[in-house]
Design an enzyme around this catalytic site. Structure first.
Site, PDB file in Angstrom:
ATOM      1  N   SER A  87      14.211  21.794  -4.492  1.00 45.87           N
ATOM      2  CA  SER A  87      15.352  21.999  -3.611  1.00 45.87           C
ATOM      3  C   SER A  87      16.857  21.357  -4.008  1.00 45.87           C
ATOM      4  O   SER A  87      17.895  21.504  -3.482  1.00 45.87           O
ATOM      5  CB  SER A  87      15.177  21.621  -2.268  1.00 45.87           C
ATOM      6  OG  SER A  87      14.735  20.237  -2.319  1.00 45.87           O
ATOM      7  N   THR A 191      17.530  18.977   0.727  1.00 44.86           N
ATOM      8  CA  THR A 191      18.557  18.364   0.316  1.00 44.86           C
ATOM      9  C   THR A 191      18.437  17.020  -0.021  1.00 44.86           C
ATOM     10  O   THR A 191      17.829  16.300   0.937  1.00 44.86           O
ATOM     11  CB  THR A 191      19.972  18.902   1.281  1.00 44.86           C
ATOM     12  OG1 THR A 191      20.139  20.067   1.269  1.00 44.86           O
ATOM     13  CG2 THR A 191      21.052  18.031   0.531  1.00 44.86           C
ATOM     14  N   THR A 209      22.482  19.387  -3.360  1.00 40.40           N
ATOM     15  CA  THR A 209      21.358  20.497  -3.269  1.00 40.40           C
ATOM     16  C   THR A 209      21.380  21.883  -4.076  1.00 40.40           C
ATOM     17  O   THR A 209      22.393  22.214  -4.510  1.00 40.40           O
ATOM     18  CB  THR A 209      21.332  20.977  -1.828  1.00 40.40           C
ATOM     19  OG1 THR A 209      20.203  21.795  -1.121  1.00 40.40           O
ATOM     20  CG2 THR A 209      22.588  21.824  -1.352  1.00 40.40           C
ATOM     21  N   ARG A 219      26.212  32.469  -1.312  1.00 50.48           N
ATOM     22  CA  ARG A 219      26.205  31.463  -0.135  1.00 50.48           C
ATOM     23  C   ARG A 219      26.378  29.969  -0.392  1.00 50.48           C
ATOM     24  O   ARG A 219      25.627  29.523  -1.387  1.00 50.48           O
ATOM     25  CB  ARG A 219      24.714  31.904   0.593  1.00 50.48           C
ATOM     26  CG  ARG A 219      24.481  30.889   1.821  1.00 50.48           C
ATOM     27  CD  ARG A 219      23.763  29.739   1.829  1.00 50.48           C
ATOM     28  NE  ARG A 219      23.360  28.963   2.744  1.00 50.48           N
ATOM     29  CZ  ARG A 219      22.890  27.651   2.982  1.00 50.48           C
ATOM     30  NH1 ARG A 219      22.654  27.139   1.689  1.00 50.48           N
ATOM     31  NH2 ARG A 219      22.359  27.248   3.903  1.00 50.48           N
ATOM     32  N   THR A 242      20.417  17.145   6.230  1.00 47.27           N
ATOM     33  CA  THR A 242      19.582  17.891   5.557  1.00 47.27           C
ATOM     34  C   THR A 242      19.057  18.995   6.213  1.00 47.27           C
ATOM     35  O   THR A 242      19.236  18.951   7.600  1.00 47.27           O
ATOM     36  CB  THR A 242      18.463  17.189   5.055  1.00 47.27           C
ATOM     37  OG1 THR A 242      17.605  17.936   4.165  1.00 47.27           O
ATOM     38  CG2 THR A 242      17.790  16.451   5.944  1.00 47.27           C
ATOM     39  N   GLY A 243      18.671  20.016   5.768  1.00 49.75           N
ATOM     40  CA  GLY A 243      18.015  21.427   6.731  1.00 49.75           C
ATOM     41  C   GLY A 243      19.057  22.564   6.826  1.00 49.75           C
ATOM     42  O   GLY A 243      19.867  22.692   5.700  1.00 49.75           O
TER      43      GLY A 243
HETATM   44  N1  GLY Z   1      21.307  21.803   3.756  1.00 50.61           N
HETATM   45  C1  GLY Z   1      21.287  22.607   2.578  1.00 50.61           C
HETATM   46  C2  GLY Z   1      21.718  23.893   2.844  1.00 50.61           C
HETATM   47  O1  GLY Z   1      21.682  24.402   3.893  1.00 50.61           O
HETATM   48  O2  GLY Z   1      22.313  24.474   1.952  1.00 50.61           O
END
Ligand code: GLY
Length: 330
Positions: A87, A191, A209, A219, A242-243
């Site tokens: 990740s 992340t 990340t 994206r 994170t998330g």
């Molecule tokens: N938190 C990492 C992402 O959504 O790219």
């Protein structure tokens, strides 16, 4: 092995049950940040279990009197370079076109920031972000421009796609289904966000990340966005997220937590309030994860997530331990 590495290894070994799962680590540090630390006690806090080796690297800097800014950069470079971490950085899962694109940001105690997004071919976007911060009067460079900037500053181009990540992509591509192991419930958003307080009482943060696994090409999530993925205000505190990046962006998550701390909330209370704001924004329905780690300028920490499963690593006073975070939705 350094003293802190040895201790964290012993602690982690002790914490792993027969099934290899991590059990709560009761600790003299306490479960949350209710304990105030002396200002000259350095601290590093970071997200997920890859935060443990990242904290080890950060601690080397902090314990030898180095700056919080150097600590967070050196810390997050560890998972960035680890092919087993899918990740972050090298070995991160690719996007839907099988291209690994990376996002990162860094922020120092003086409020200066650097960020890169949608960068391909460079293992350490956090160090490119730091160059943006220190060598330009810009805050954010993206895509081909960021790659060109990295090349001109001597960063070596590498292939970021590992065999493990490619076979994950092939598996996803073969099914592309909502009910397999890949999307959307078991999203890969782990992340690394890291915050540090150095012996001089200075705060810094870093966030890096490979973003959402198999995302649409182009994206970008919250991680490189100052105020969303990470924010530092040396007078108040520092926060990293994170998330699900989209959910964090919608509430300016890290900035929000810092502002709530400024209003007098503890780091833990502020994380909870921001998570409740996310739930509210989604009409009470959340089928994703978001987690925050927070550190006040006085050394109080907090960590909380929407749902069960978020872990954070805390290094303080020569110990580096992994904790299960509290969560708000059963
Ligand atoms: N938190 C990492 C992402 O959504 O790219």
């Amino acid at each position: 092995m350094s003293e802190i590495s040895r201790r964290s290894f012993i602690k982690m070994s002790a914490a792993l049950g027969a099934a290899g799962s991590i059990v709560p680590l009761g600790s003299a540090l306490g479960k949350t940040g209710s304990e105030k630390m002396m200002k000259d006690n350095p601290i590093a806090i970071s997200t997920w279990k890859h935060g443990v080796p990242a904290n080890d690297a950060a601690w080397k800097v902090l314990s030898s009197g180095g700056s919080a800014l150097d600590a967070v950069e050196q810390g997050v470079r560890v998972p960035e370079g680890d092919p087993e971490v899918t990740s972050v950085g090298y070995g991160g899962y690719p996007d839907e076109d099988c291209r690994v694109t990376l996002d990162a940001c860094i922020m120092g105690p003086d409020g200066t920031t650097g960020s890169v997004a949608f960068v391909e071919g460079y293992k350490h976007p956090i160090s490119i972000a730091r160059k943006v911060m220190e060598e330009t009067d810009h805050d954010m460079i993206v895509g081909e421009g960021a790659e060109e900037f990295a090349r001109k500053h001597g960063f070596k181009k590498v292939d970021l796609l590992t065999e493990k990540a490619r076979s994950g992509w092939l598996k996803w591509k073969a099914k592309m289904s909502d009910d397999d192991d890949w999307l959307p419930r078991k999203e890969n958003h782990d992340t690394i966000g890291m915050l540090a307080l150095d012996a001089k009482g200075q705060l810094a943060g870093a966030c890096t990340t490979s973003g959402l696994a198999f995302k649409i090409h182009g994206r970008v999530g919250d991680s490189p966005i100052i105020g969303a993925g990470m924010y530092v205000d040396n007078e108040v505190g520092a926060v990293a997220a994170t998330g699900r990046g989209e959910a964090v962006i919608r509430v300016c998550g890290s900035f929000l937590v810092v502002e709530l701390m400024r209003q007098g909330m503890s780091p833990q209370e502020a994380c909870r309030e921001a998570l409740e704001r996310i739930v509210e924004k989604h009409g009470g329905k959340t089928d994703f994860q978001v987690g925050f780690v927070a550190l006040s300028r006085g050394g109080e920490h907090g960590a909380m997530s929407l749902v069960k499963g978020f872990e954070y690593a805390l290094a303080v006073d020569g110990r580096n331990e992994l904790f299960k975070a509290e969560y708000i939705i059963e």
